[in-house]
Design an enzyme around this catalytic site. Structure first.
Site: not given
Ligand code: PLP
Length: 458
Positions: A72, A124-125, A215, A217, A258, A450
């Protein structure tokens, strides 16, 4: 003779995929209300819905799974991951989270307040979601070239420095949560951000006294593009480039699904201990204790290994050339694709592909459906369905560009698969005059429609 590039791996385990018939797919997609998210994965032959969490782990990553320490607190897996993150990114402090959006949730809980402004390149969304949920505003400062599908620009994901400075100038101090730069710029089509652009953004963040967050990814793909396209980086190692990118940031959020080639996971990297401490409280509430935060020990081990594999030059070369190879083959068939090709996906211009379908009938969704029925290839609509309705007027928003995105999972498909994909889309193109009408909405959720929308064909 120059020898061609190849994948720097061979295949040790295979997963069979089912090649269905067109008759089956016509039935399945109707039963799925013409929504590709409703299909079962067995009904898909080649799945290019997303490159997120769909990569193939290596034998070394699977071995690390067996070595996971599930304690843990203070697990060796936590320290293994901490060392890998320090080595690859330079950040001294980190918090594990279950995925990228959880990293955003934890960090933004500390930094984003109601009424704040968060400038950056195309958010990103989920990033935007976490900002807007806190009643703050995301301001897109991406360069104009990003929205022109005909311009070739080596770093189409860049921040427009003038736009950014204008936002910083007109916003009262203390109202900027931070500047966020997404690498690569996913929303703009997996387009990279240059090192000199990051440096310029850093200058502004220092001048105005606001934090800079990356950010991250697809940070390794971004580093690859810097090496290939930016002066002065050709001879540098991918990891040195990545470390320089991160050196300009105060924090990073990471979706490990990613570029770290794991199926689930994320983290936050911090330079300052104080911010790390504040975020730790939220991590404990939302994710888990700070030495596992939403991840199993075994998963932290696989992620530590994945960070190294995802930053190998030969791997990145084979991945990014597989993506551009697909784009090039599609172009030869006369398929209208967006250029330059991004790091993780090829985007088809649906309005050019299906000029006979009016925007009210969702041309990109129509094209994605045709590609599926033709060859069992699943892409995703990035168009009016995904743009959803205006939150105030509740009218449909019709984006200027409507695309079908074909995102390529890491280390999963061969070039033969890519040729099959290109031929499938080529075959739809040959017969596109047959497609007379698009789709209409039968039922839709109030937001994020969507994913669950039910459609009808005319
Ligand atoms: C996928 C992604 C996220 C969110 O990550 P999740 O692992 O899907 O929650 C944030 N920013 C970017 C640029 C991404 O491609």
């Amino acid at each position: 003779m120059d020898l061609p590039f190849t994948e720097p791996f061979k295949i040790k385990m295979v997963e069979n995929i089912y090649r269905s018939t067109k008759e089956q797919r016509v039935r399945w997609i109707k039963d799925a209300y013409f929504n590709l998210f409703n299909l079962r994965s067995e009904q898909v032959f080649i799945d290019l819905l997303t490159d997120s969490g769909t990569g193939a782990m290596s034998d070394k990553q699977w071995s690390e799974i067996m070595l996971g320490d599930e304690s843990y607190a203070g697990a060796s897996s936590y320290y293994k991951l901490k060392d890998a993150i320090k080595d690859i990114t330079g950040f001294d402090f980190f918090l594990p989270t279950h995925q990228g959006r959880a990293a955003e949730n934890v960090l933004f809980s500390v930094l984003v307040k109601e009424g704040d402004v968060v400038p950056g390149n195309s958010h990103f969304d989920t990033t935007k979601g976490h900002i807007e949920f806190r009643k703050a505003t995301a301001v897109d400062c991406t360069i104009d070239a990003a929205s022109d599908t005909t311009i070739w620009h080596p770093f189409k994901g860049n921040v427009d420095i003038e736009k950014l400075e204008n936002v910083l100038k007109i916003t009262s101090p203390g109202k900027i949560s931070f500047i966020i730069v997404t690498v690569t710029n996913n929303t703009a089509g997996g387009q990279p951000v240059s090192m000199s652009n990051l440096r310029e953004v850093r200058k502004l963040s220092t001048k105005y006294g606001v934090k800079l967050i990356i950010d991250s990814a697809r940070f390794a793909e971004n580093a690859y593009f810097i090496k290939m396209r930016e002066e002065g980086y050709a001879d540098k190692d991918i990891r040195d480039i990545a470390r320089e990118m991160f050196s300009y940031a105060d924090c990073m959020t990471m979706s490990s699904k990613k570029d770290a080639i794991v199926n689930m996971g994320g983290f936050i990297g911090f330079r300052e201990e104080e911010l790390f401490r504040k975020a730790s409280t939220y991590n404990i509430i939302y994710e888990g204790f700070i030495t596992y935060g939403g991840m199993s020990g075994r998963d932290m081990n696989a992620l530590a290994q994945g960070l190294y594999e995802g930053t190998e030059f030969l791997y990145l070369e084979s991945r990014i050339k597989q993506v551009s190879g697909l784009g090039t083959t599609m172009k030869k068939y006369g398929i209208p694709v967006l250029e330059p090709f991004g790091g993780h996906a090829v985007f088809i211009d649906a309005k050019k592909f299906l000029p006979q379908i009016p925007k009210e009938e969702f041309p990109a969704q129509t094209l994605a459906l045709e590609i599926y029925t033709e060859g069992g290839v699943r892409g995703v609509e990035i168009g009016a369905l995904m743009s959803d309705r205006d939150p105030i007027t509740r009218q449909n928003r019709y984006p200027e560009i409507e695309t079908v995105r074909l995102a390529i999972p890491r280390r999963v498909y061969t070039d033969n698969h890519m040729n099959y994909v290109a031929a499938t889309v080529g075959s739809v193109l040959e017969n596109r005059d047959r497609i007379k009408r698009g789709v209409k909405i039968g039922w839709e959720a109030p937001i994020m429609r969507h994913f669950t929308v039910r459609l009808e064909r005319f």
